[in-house]
Enzyme design. Sequence first.
Site, short mmCIF file in Angstrom:
data_model
loop_
_atom_site.label_atom_id
_atom_site.label_comp_id
_atom_site.label_asym_id
_atom_site.label_seq_id
_atom_site.Cartn_x
_atom_site.Cartn_y
_atom_site.Cartn_z
CE LYS A 147 -4.31 -1.63 0.76
NZ LYS A 147 -5.46 -1.69 1.09
CE LYS A 196 -5.73 -8.22 -2.27
NZ LYS A 196 -6.07 -7.61 -0.80
CE LYS A 225 -13.17 -4.57 0.31
NZ LYS A 225 -11.99 -4.10 1.06
P1 TYM Z 1 -10.27 -6.28 2.94
O1 TYM Z 1 -11.44 -5.60 3.14
O2 TYM Z 1 -9.00 -6.16 2.29
O3 TYM Z 1 -10.80 -8.04 2.52
C1 TYM Z 1 -11.90 -8.57 3.32
C2 TYM Z 1 -11.78 -9.99 3.27
O4 TYM Z 1 -11.75 -10.54 1.91
C3 TYM Z 1 -10.85 -11.46 1.59
N1 TYM Z 1 -10.22 -10.99 0.28
C4 TYM Z 1 -10.00 -12.11 -0.63
N2 TYM Z 1 -10.17 -13.14 -0.57
C5 TYM Z 1 -9.84 -14.01 -1.64
N3 TYM Z 1 -9.31 -13.39 -2.88
C6 TYM Z 1 -9.07 -11.95 -2.80
N4 TYM Z 1 -8.77 -11.46 -4.14
C7 TYM Z 1 -9.66 -11.40 -2.08
N5 TYM Z 1 -9.48 -9.83 -1.55
C8 TYM Z 1 -10.00 -10.01 -0.22
C9 TYM Z 1 -9.75 -10.84 2.70
O5 TYM Z 1 -8.49 -11.79 2.78
C10 TYM Z 1 -10.43 -10.65 3.98
O6 TYM Z 1 -10.66 -11.53 4.66
N6 TYM Z 1 -7.62 -5.78 7.32
C11 TYM Z 1 -8.85 -6.51 6.59
C12 TYM Z 1 -10.35 -6.01 7.59
C13 TYM Z 1 -10.08 -6.25 8.98
C14 TYM Z 1 -10.43 -7.38 9.54
C15 TYM Z 1 -10.40 -7.34 10.89
C16 TYM Z 1 -10.42 -8.85 9.01
C17 TYM Z 1 -9.81 -5.24 9.79
N7 TYM Z 1 -10.02 -5.78 11.07
C18 TYM Z 1 -10.31 -8.21 11.84
C19 TYM Z 1 -10.59 -10.00 10.19
C20 TYM Z 1 -10.42 -9.67 11.23
C21 TYM Z 1 -8.82 -6.04 5.07
O7 TYM Z 1 -8.49 -4.99 4.81
O8 TYM Z 1 -9.56 -6.75 4.40
#
Ligand code: TYM
Length: 337
Positions: free
Chosen positions: A117, A199, A202
């Site tokens: 990032k 990856k 979003k």
């Molecule tokens: P974030 O918002 O980037 O993604 C949310 C969830 O989706 C999964 N994910 C994917 N899985 C498979 N293929 C992909 N291309 C893909 N893109 C996203 C991510 O692994 C995630 O599970 N830091 C976290 C949000 C968060 C969180 C937490 C998660 C904040 N606090 C506590 C678990 C527990 C994040 O940015 O995810």
Amino acid sequence: MDETVKKKVMLSGIKPTGDLTLGSYLGAIRNWKERAEQYDCYYFMADLHALTTRNDPALLRRRTLEQLAQYLACGLDPEKNTLFLQSHVPAHAELGWVLNCYTMFGELSRMTQFKDKAAKNADNINGGLFTYPALMAADILLYQPDYVPVGEDQKQHVELTRDVAQRFNNLYGETFKIPEPFIPKVGARIMDLLDPVSKMSKSDEVGNGRVCIMDKPEDILRKFKRAVTDSETGRCVYYDPEKKPGVANLMQIYSACTGKSFPEIEAEFDGKGYGVFKPAVGEAVVETLRPIREEAERIIRDKAYLEKIYRDGAERASYVAARTLRKVYKKVGLVQK
Ligand code: TYM
């Protein structure tokens, strides 16, 4: 199930920084809805985390509510799951500060998501982006979960959470349960359709490589028809993520949407070219996402219903979170009110 036996706890969150993608669905939400009977589940919109990158405020508000509507449309029952907004439970920011003081500079510097990032947002490498994993550790540890279901890319943050929890427990005695990451076997890392070594994200620019839950069927089909594969002909649909990342990604997606195994997919497309395979994957995705999109479009119009859900959720979550925070404040030596 015997109601007197305490259920195991699951927790996860998603940042409302963009429209939810097929990756967020297959890697995360899809695997949450089946767990409600067996586990005590907490799922939240990680809106405080969204502030680490610049957002249009009105858009962030809209996306946060749309995300809640999409959680519901994906089948998360608000009676059986606690659904809330991170910023509505102040204990997240409060424990986040405390855990910042127990997370090392070196650990944070090693986080691959920070490095990625920071490279992408060179003009806004702020403190929040760097210390984000300490807030994520707080999100998790407040609820003492057994499992944290996430995609592959979040595994490193959950591992850091375990290290921080262990460090705290070693200093002050048993305080936090040490959670396990829970990574799905298929769909844990869905790649960009046009750049299958990156990856599907979003937060990236809107493009043809990314499929969103709310995309129209014709757009989904078009994106899959244009998906990057390779120049092999003849027997070309087989699983080799090193040599054929585009095909491997499409097989992952097809498998996750249809439940078919890789050998079954190879047999189905034996002797058929990508001209048959790619639209078939597109159709499978359209049929998987169609009911979700239609339901989300209906729910998003009902603002009063959404408000009731996030208010109830915040109340339930706050109760549990406050208990852990009190315990932590006491252990580190803050005077109790
Ligand atoms: P974030 O918002 O980037 O993604 C949310 C969830 O989706 C999964 N994910 C994917 N899985 C498979 N293929 C992909 N291309 C893909 N893109 C996203 C991510 O692994 C995630 O599970 N830091 C976290 C949000 C968060 C969180 C937490 C998660 C904040 N606090 C506590 C678990 C527990 C994040 O940015 O995810």
